[in-house]
Design a protein around this motif. Structure first.
Motif, PDB file in Angstrom:
ATOM      1  N   UNK A   7       2.159  -9.545 -23.012  1.00 58.81           N
ATOM      2  CA  UNK A   7       3.479 -10.151 -22.831  1.00 58.81           C
ATOM      3  C   UNK A   7       4.377  -9.844 -24.019  1.00 58.81           C
ATOM      4  N   UNK A   8       5.677  -9.702 -23.825  1.00 56.42           N
ATOM      5  CA  UNK A   8       6.372  -9.797 -22.542  1.00 56.42           C
ATOM      6  C   UNK A   8       6.050  -8.594 -21.651  1.00 56.42           C
ATOM      7  N   UNK A   9       6.075  -8.836 -20.335  1.00 53.45           N
ATOM      8  CA  UNK A   9       5.777  -7.804 -19.335  1.00 53.45           C
ATOM      9  C   UNK A   9       6.908  -7.783 -18.315  1.00 53.45           C
ATOM     10  N   UNK A  10       7.521  -6.620 -18.154  1.00 49.01           N
ATOM     11  CA  UNK A  10       8.670  -6.469 -17.248  1.00 49.01           C
ATOM     12  C   UNK A  10       8.244  -5.723 -15.993  1.00 49.01           C
ATOM     13  N   UNK A 114       1.900 -13.512 -12.441  1.00 50.52           N
ATOM     14  CA  UNK A 114       2.330 -12.236 -13.018  1.00 50.52           C
ATOM     15  C   UNK A 114       1.603 -11.066 -12.365  1.00 50.52           C
ATOM     16  N   UNK A 115       0.296 -11.201 -12.147  1.00 50.10           N
ATOM     17  CA  UNK A 115      -0.444 -10.129 -11.473  1.00 50.10           C
ATOM     18  C   UNK A 115       0.049  -9.961 -10.041  1.00 50.10           C
ATOM     19  N   UNK A 116       0.136 -11.064  -9.314  1.00 47.68           N
ATOM     20  CA  UNK A 116       0.503 -11.020  -7.905  1.00 47.68           C
ATOM     21  C   UNK A 116       1.862 -10.349  -7.700  1.00 47.68           C
ATOM     22  N   UNK A 117       2.869 -10.784  -8.459  1.00 46.74           N
ATOM     23  CA  UNK A 117       4.205 -10.202  -8.286  1.00 46.74           C
ATOM     24  C   UNK A 117       4.267  -8.756  -8.773  1.00 46.74           C
ATOM     25  N   UNK A 118       3.557  -8.426  -9.840  1.00 44.49           N
ATOM     26  CA  UNK A 118       3.510  -7.028 -10.290  1.00 44.49           C
ATOM     27  C   UNK A 118       2.910  -6.146  -9.203  1.00 44.49           C
TER      28      UNK A 118
END
Length: 186
Positions: A7-10, A114-118
């Motif tokens: 993080x941060x992760x875009x 975060x994983x799911x949406x990425x």
């Protein structure tokens, strides 16, 4: 896709949605929360969906956010105003203005959002469509059905068709990029 992310992760998708997962914090109740920022292009935003195990809070920094709870009328939030989507609330939000919508907020508990949406964004970009790659979509909807749901997909498709697609995908070796996927929560 190597998880967990630094993080941060875009992440962003082809339709003008950007999310920055800023950091994970522990709130005053001892619950891990994810601080987020997003930017949404005019007319864009996720369809009706639900987080079964998380609350989501979005405060408008600039632009105009339209939002709606299932069965209710559409509402508008302007800069400084916010919307709270509690776990189990079927909801959607979108950029209701002519300029980019920018929000900041949080999701708690952080879980695997975060994983799911990425993974969802990567699948959409892979095929250039909101529905995403059929194998990826079936995998994500089936694996994380206890955490998230998309209302635009008919129940029969989620219960019957998608598990068949996942089985075929496993036989064809379609899920190697999900090797580090977090376990779904019950």
């Amino acid at each position: 896709m190597q998880y967990p992310f630094k993080l941060p992760h875009k992440i962003q998708n082809f339709s003008g949605e950007v999310i920055v997962f800023k950091e994970r914090l522990i709130d005053q109740d001892g619950i891990e929360m994810m601080l987020i920022e997003n930017e949404v292009a005019p007319g864009s935003g996720p369809p009706f969906h639900v987080h079964f195990l998380q609350d989501e809070y979005l405060k408008v920094v600039s632009g105009t956010m339209g939002y709606q709870f299932s069965g209710e009328r559409e509402k508008i939030a302007n800069p400084g105003e916010a919307a709270l989507f509690k776990r189990g609330d079927v909801h959607r939000f979108w950029n209701a203005g002519d300029t980019p919508l920018r929000c900041e907020g949080w999701v708690k508990p952080a879980n695997s959002l975060d994983f799911y949406l990425a993974a969802v964004y990567a699948s959409m970009d892979k095929v250039g469509k909101h529905s995403g790659d059929p194998f990826d979509t079936a995998y994500l909807i089936t694996r994380y059905r206890t955490e998230y749901d998309l209302m635009v997909i008919p129940a029969f498709v989620k219960r019957v068709v998608m598990p068949i697609i996942v089985s075929i995908g496993k036989i064809l070796g379609k899920y190697k990029h999900f090797a580090s996927a977090p376990a779904p929560l019950k």
